[in-house]
Design a protein around this motif. Structure first.
Motif, short mmCIF file in Angstrom:
data_model
loop_
_atom_site.label_atom_id
_atom_site.label_comp_id
_atom_site.label_asym_id
_atom_site.label_seq_id
_atom_site.Cartn_x
_atom_site.Cartn_y
_atom_site.Cartn_z
N PHE A 134 43.42 37.21 41.11
CA PHE A 134 43.90 37.98 42.24
C PHE A 134 44.34 39.38 41.85
O PHE A 134 45.09 40.02 42.58
N VAL A 135 43.87 39.87 40.73
CA VAL A 135 44.10 41.26 40.35
C VAL A 135 42.76 41.96 40.55
O VAL A 135 41.80 41.70 39.83
N PHE A 136 42.68 42.81 41.56
CA PHE A 136 41.42 43.43 41.93
C PHE A 136 41.30 44.82 41.33
O PHE A 136 42.28 45.53 41.15
N LYS A 140 37.15 47.13 44.39
CA LYS A 140 37.24 45.92 45.21
C LYS A 140 38.36 46.04 46.23
O LYS A 140 38.21 45.63 47.39
N LYS A 141 39.49 46.64 45.83
CA LYS A 141 40.59 46.85 46.77
C LYS A 141 40.14 47.75 47.91
O LYS A 141 40.41 47.48 49.07
N THR A 142 39.46 48.83 47.58
CA THR A 142 39.00 49.76 48.59
C THR A 142 38.03 49.08 49.55
O THR A 142 38.10 49.25 50.76
#
Length: 175
Positions: A134-136, A140-142
């Motif tokens: 769960f650390v993007f 991937k966050k964007t």
């Protein structure tokens, strides 16, 4: 008054804010252990008195609880003279633990374990390269936070064959 009434009254005084301090004397040998424990639990400071080593001495064990939950404990030896003045004599001397126990202090508590708590260099390197689920990454966050064109949507258009009842939407379920 019954012990629950006393405890309730003390709690109300404590929470009311109008009273800064309540000082009480409780003979612990005259009450049941549960009553003494309840009153002690409500107190922010406790002073327990016990006879000292010499005949005219006494020991005061002081326990203070701060609002943050920190507990401070102290002991003092005192005596009461014939004119009823209290004289603090000293704090009791507690013998310091011997410094010869350096072997016990330096003993490794993880020496006899059936599993390994330490990582080898290769295991540490592999751990640092591992991507957590769960650390993007920034990309991937964007992509997740700002969906671009081509994102899917589901549009539902009921037709004549749909049997949808506004009164009982779960009518088709076998419940």
């Amino acid at each position: 008054m019954t012990p629950p009434t006393v405890c309730r009254t003390l709690q109300q005084l404590r929470k009311g804010g109008a009273v800064r301090a309540v000082i009480g004397l409780l003979h612990t040998d005259m009450h049941q252990r549960g009553t003494v424990g309840s009153v002690c639990h409500l107190a922010t400071s406790l002073i327990s008195l016990a006879p000292g080593v010499k005949g005219n001495e006494a020991v005061a064990k002081i326990t203070k609880r701060s609002k943050s939950g920190k507990v401070l404990q102290d002991e003092e030896i005192f005596c009461i003279t014939e004119d009823l003045t209290v004289t603090i004599l000293s704090k009791p001397s507690h013998p310091e633990p011997k410094q010869n126990n350096t072997e016990e202090e330096q003993a490794d508590p993880t020496a006899n374990l059936t599993f390994n708590l330490r990582l080898s260099d290769s295991e540490l390197e592999a751990k640092q390269k591992l991507a957590l689920p769960f650390v993007f990454s920034k990309e991937k966050k964007t992509a997740l936070l700002h969906p671009g064109p081509g994102t899917g949507r589901i549009l539902y258009e009921p037709d004549a064959n749909d049997d949808y009842d506004q009164e009982d939407p779960d009518d088709d379920l076998d419940v």
